[in-house]
Design a protein around this motif. Structure first.
Motif, PDB file in Angstrom:
ATOM      1  N   HIS A  17      -7.519  -5.119  -6.658  1.00  0.00           N
ATOM      2  CA  HIS A  17      -8.044  -3.641  -5.785  1.00  0.00           C
ATOM      3  C   HIS A  17      -8.659  -3.600  -4.919  1.00  0.00           C
ATOM      4  N   PRO A  74      -2.692   7.650  -2.270  1.00  0.00           N
ATOM      5  CA  PRO A  74      -3.709   6.385  -3.036  1.00  0.00           C
ATOM      6  C   PRO A  74      -2.620   6.648  -3.655  1.00  0.00           C
ATOM      7  N   SER A  75      -2.024   7.173  -4.873  1.00  0.00           N
ATOM      8  CA  SER A  75      -0.886   7.293  -5.581  1.00  0.00           C
ATOM      9  C   SER A  75       1.006   6.329  -5.186  1.00  0.00           C
ATOM     10  N   ASP A 105       1.307   3.199  -4.686  1.00  0.00           N
ATOM     11  CA  ASP A 105       0.713   1.888  -4.326  1.00  0.00           C
ATOM     12  C   ASP A 105       1.906   1.097  -5.097  1.00  0.00           C
ATOM     13  N   GLU A 147      -4.679   1.990  -6.067  1.00  0.00           N
ATOM     14  CA  GLU A 147      -4.594   2.311  -4.596  1.00  0.00           C
ATOM     15  C   GLU A 147      -5.297   0.703  -4.484  1.00  0.00           C
ATOM     16  N   TRP A 190       0.538  -1.417   0.302  1.00  0.00           N
ATOM     17  CA  TRP A 190       0.171   0.058  -0.074  1.00  0.00           C
ATOM     18  C   TRP A 190       0.736   1.069  -0.254  1.00  0.00           C
TER      19      TRP A 190
END
Lengths: 356, 620
Positions: free
Chosen positions: A183, A144-145, A147, A167, A138
């Motif tokens: 995901h 969120p960017s 991973d 993500e 993660w």
């Protein structure tokens, strides 16, 4: 005046007495059994931030050994959230989520072989293909960017490269030189699968399967994806789905919605039969089914918090997280729900890994 | 079981002898206490006052001060990290922190983080055991902590400077200036604390505390102005800015950090007309945090709440013996953040309080409060207390009260998880205090029973997923005994002071274990806690020793014996020498954790071994 002093002294002395009475609970460290062929390992996360995770081993003759890793490898630990285990060749790979490391051990002796910690960040699950290991990460959970999937060189036990993905990569499964990554979404809610080419270490495609894809199981060239559906706190809430994916051309074959708003938990396949959970109800259906059963096969009424699930050789294994803090339980049922065994295991048991 | 019996016998026995605490706080006329109701309406309860000489002997955090000097147990997640109290077996949010009469518990969490409150900004810190919701509102269930700044109308110009440096690059500075006349008074306090906090774990391991560094800066100002003989204006103001990295629990863990920024401002106008004293208070409290889940990234989550308070307190002395207060207050919060939508909340209350000195030996207080809220019901609260002095060395105190804790911002409004249908926690409690006192000696023994219902807890939601949300769940029954002791003696130049506290605490809730409902001790509530300190002064030398014993505590609801918090004993030693003649210039040394105890107050949260501090303390 003197009396009072004596009384106070009495309090002090008595409190130390109680202390010394209660100090005698040091249990002698047991000897490890040393041989872990067959049987299964149980990953026990421990309470988040309390660093009390562990691995238990249950042999084929149902003898339980707790805290295997620490017993065999004094001075090393997998305590900071051992999230999952993967097997490849003679080795087992223990993914330590909050500890940001992978402990590599011999799967038959559980002796430590290597520790991988460089370029590992919030690792979740591992799969193997083309002589390499692939670990979902993660990264920073709030970002969120960042991973990625880390590629492990299995000869040197180092991260040889990383593959950026969308993500929240969670479960990962290998098929025919390809890796399928669900995901689930990390801190957010995901809905897609990524397919990675194991030769080129690149994402070849990413497609939507359903909200919160949590379990991946393959059977006869078909990938079964159980999607939990978006929870009530992440509006719009959606119902769970069972999605079948054709792995030869990476397309969705069919999607079956759960009725109303239902959030299923786990999926397993044994002998061409699907088994899945809703709360602590266990359902089963043929892998070829196009509809879902309306009634459960049985209710695992002993279980308070169903937190891990597996079906193997006509036995259903359920991990119970109880209250998320006290030691968990493992229950073994027949396919019709007759309880055959139960064990008190480590804290927060979350999965079963059969060593064969 | 036998243990419980022993204690019941013990407390009964002791009740035969009882001793009491000195109420010898001589009130100088020129000193104006910020919170007069604390003294007035707490006579039937136990109040322990820690003055600035005690404050200066302790480390700068409120956790450390109270841990070594009171019965309160602390769940401290490593040195300087987040820290929650357990007072009389209650949860962290059931202790209220009161700054100059205003409740400053976090609106998000309901509890104050005792490692984000510096002690050196205050003239005194009082610890009141037992319920106080009638006066202090939400959260005053186990007890309350009072941070007080005094205002002195007396011609004075004085400075106080405290500097310390210690192991792990730990530095602490506090400067206080006081300028006052009979008309006005200004006191400015500035404090700064910082530490690398990278101690090596005690024992044979090579492990170090990683990512534990912190700093905080605070400024506390009080201003008083006598407009005329009847009117006084008072202004209290505090800013606190701190950053903590949260220490790792395993060496490769992700490094995180947390920022706090808090502001507190209070303006009070006091007027005295014959037998009436009118106090109008207007306050603004701001709290905000930022949490960085990884220090290598700029990403953070945050929350901010601003609270405005208007409070009017009219005191009326019917005669020498009967005193009344009527208080109304209105509170408005506005909160927002990464997981809280812009929400407003309004709470108001009205209280009536009566104090009656029936005879020289017997007095009582009776008070009621009605809360009016827009989202969690309208609790009615009361408190009844009385004291009777049997002899010149023995007094008995009785108190019973109903108290509450309102659901927090997070409980109600956390996006997705918040539950708007929560009720407040409610507590009914009663206590008996016995006090024995002579000129140089005091002993108080208090036994209490507290029943709390609708405890607010976050539990996993039933429909699967990883979501947790708050619910009114358990009942808790807590009971126990507290002993406070103080003894002073002086032989020629030798001054000796002995202080001790001891608490026996049972705090239980029912747990469903394999189909059976059983009472189990609450997590992180030890049955036994003991503190002691001895100070010895001889001419210009003063030395002191502090001792802390925490008994074992459970860390899981079912009381798993394998994951108990082990009992620990910690001792600190200090010595200083006063170089000054007219002024005081002290130079001192402290050895903390002298026998290098290896202990974890919370599972997985290590504390440092033996470490050292040197300090200078100048008053001029």
């Amino acid at each position: 005046m003197k009396k009072f002093n004596k009384l106070f002294l009495a309090v002090i002395i008595s409190s130390t007495l109680f202390v010394s009475c209660s100090n005698n609970d040091d249990n002698n460290t047991p000897e490890p059994r040393g041989n872990y062929e067959g049987g299964l390992f149980i990953a026990e996360e421990g309470v988040f931030e309390q660093v009390n995770g562990s691995i238990s081993y249950l042999s084929d003759d149902l003898k339980l050994e707790k805290d295997v890793f620490s017993l065999v490898n004094p001075g090393k630990d997998v305590k900071d959230v051992p999230q999952s285990i993967g097997f490849n060749g003679d080795f087992a790979y223990i993914i330590v989520n909050r500890g940001n490391k992978i402990e590599v051990v011999n799967r038959y002796t559980f002796k430590s072989v290597a520790t991988i910690s460089t370029k590992i960040s919030n690792p979740r699950y591992i799969a193997f293909s083309n002589g390499k290991g692939f670990i979902t990460n993660w990264g920073n959970a709030g970002d969120p960017s960042d991973d990625y999937v880390a590629v492990i060189d299995l000869t040197t036990n180092t991260v040889s490269s990383t593959i950026p993905v969308v993500e929240g990569p969670e479960q990962i499964i290998e098929n025919d030189n390809k890796l399928y990554v669900a995901h689930k979404g990390g801190w957010n809610q995901g809905n897609s699968l990524s397919v990675i080419n194991a030769s080129t270490n690149t994402v070849t495609t990413n497609f939507v399967v359903g909200d919160i894809p949590s379990s991946l199981v393959k059977d006869n060239g078909t990938l079964y994806v159980l999607c939990n559906g978006r929870p009530f706190y992440a509006l719009p809430e959606t119902t769970g789905k069972l999605v079948k994916v054709n792995m030869s051309n990476n397309t969705v074959l069919s999607t079956i919605d759960f009725p109303g708003i239902t959030h299923p938990g786990f999926l397993a396949i044994d002998n061409n039969k699907l088994y899945y959970t809703i709360g602590n109800n266990i359902y089963s259906a043929s892998t070829s089914t196009t509809t879902l059963p309306t009634t459960e096969t049985f209710k695992a009424k002993e279980v308070s918090t169903l937190y891990g699930f597996a079906v193997k050789n006509n036995k259903i294994y359920i991990a119970d997280a109880v209250n998320f803090q006290d030691p968990g339980n493992v229950y073994i049922y027949s396919l019709t729900g007759v309880l055959s065994n139960e064990f008190s295991v480590g804290i927060l048991p979350n999965g079963f890994y059969f060593n064969n | 079981m036998t243990l419980q019996k022993f204690y019941i016998c013990f407390s009964l026995l002791v009740c035969q002898f009882l001793l009491a605490q000195n109420d010898s706080i001589t009130k100088l006329k020129e000193v104006i206490v910020s919170d007069t109701n604390l003294k007035k309406y707490s006579d039937s309860q136990s109040v322990q006052v820690l003055n600035d000489s005690i404050i200066n002997k302790n480390q700068a955090s409120l956790t450390s001060l109270l841990n070594y000097n009171t019965v309160i147990y602390f769940k401290e997640n490593g040195l300087g990290m987040t820290s929650a109290p357990s007072f009389r077996g209650t949860t962290g949010a059931q202790t209220a922190v009161i700054w100059n009469g205003i409740n400053i518990n976090s609106q998000f969490l309901g509890q104050a983080d005792f490692n984000t409150i510096g002690t050196r900004d205050f003239n005194s810190i009082a610890v009141k055991a037992g319920g106080g919701s009638v006066l202090y509102g939400s959260g005053a269930i186990g007890g309350s902590i009072h941070l007080n700044n005094d205002i002195r109308f007396k011609k004075d110009f004085s400075n106080h400077l405290f500097l310390s440096g210690g192991s792990y690059d730990t530095y602490s500075t506090n400067y206080r200036a006081n300028v006052s006349s009979d008309k006005y008074s200004i006191q400015v306090n500035i404090s700064r604390n910082s530490s690398d906090n990278d101690f090596k774990y005690p024992g044979t391991t090579d492990q170090k505390n990683i990512n534990g560094e912190y700093y905080n800066t605070s400024m506390n100002t009080t201003f008083g102005y006598k407009i005329d003989s009847k009117n006084t204006l008072k202004l209290y103001s505090q800013f606190y800015d701190g950053e903590r990295h949260f220490s790792l629990t395993s060496p490769n863990g992700t490094k995180t950090k947390y920022n706090d920024y808090n502001t507190r401002n209070l303006l009070e106008w006091e007027s005295i007309f014959d037998r009436f004293t009118s106090k109008l208070r207007v306050a603004h409290i701001g709290e905000s945090y930022k949490y960085f889940p990884s220090i290598t990234s700029d990403f953070f989550t945050y929350g901010k709440v601003e609270t405005s308070i208007i409070k009017y307190d009219l005191a009326f002395d019917v005669n020498e013996k009967i005193k009344l207060n009527a208080i109304v207050d209105y509170n408005r919060n506005k909160g927002y953040g990464s997981s809280i939508n812009n929400v407003k909340r309004q709470v108001s209350s009205a209280s009536l309080l009566l104090q009656h000195f029936v005879t020289d030996k017997w007095d009582y207080t009776a008070s009621i409060r009605q809360e009016l809220t827009d989202n969690y019901g309208n609790p009615f609260l009361f408190s009844l207390g009385t004291r009777y002095q049997f002899t010149d060395f023995y007094r008995i105190k009785l108190n019973a009260s109903k108290n509450f804790r309102m659901p927090t911002y997070n409980d109600l409004y956390w996006q997705g998880s918040g539950n708007p249908n929560l009720k407040p926690e409610t507590s009914y409690q009663a206590e008996i205090g016995n006090e024995f006192f002579t000129k140089n000696f005091s002993l108080s023994i208090t036994t209490y029973y507290n029943s709390i219902k609708d405890l607010l807890r976050w539990v996993p939601s039933q429909d699967g997923g990883d979501n947790w949300s708050p619910e009114n769940t358990n009942k808790v029954r807590a009971y126990g005994t507290e002993v406070l002791l103080e003894w002073r003696t002086k032989i020629k130049n030798h001054n000796l002071t002995l202080n001790g506290t001891y608490a026996y605490t049972v705090s239980e809730s029912k747990q469903l274990i394999k189909g059976e409902l059983l009472y189990k001790q609450l997590i992180y509530v030890p049955y036994h806690k003991l503190t002691g300190s001895v100070s010895y002064n001889w001419k210009k030398v003063s030395s002191y020793f502090q001792y802390l014993y925490n008994g074992e505590a459970y860390s899981t609801p079912f009381n798993n014996p394998a994951t108990k918090v082990k009992p620990y004993n910690v001792g600190n030693l200090g010595i200083d020498y006063d170089l000054g003649k007219n002024n005081s210039y002290k130079v001192g040394l402290q050895v903390l954790n002298i026998w290098n105890e290896d202990y974890q107050p919370v599972i997985g949260r290590q504390m440092p071994g033996r470490n050292y501090t040197i300090y200078i303390n100048l008053n001029f």
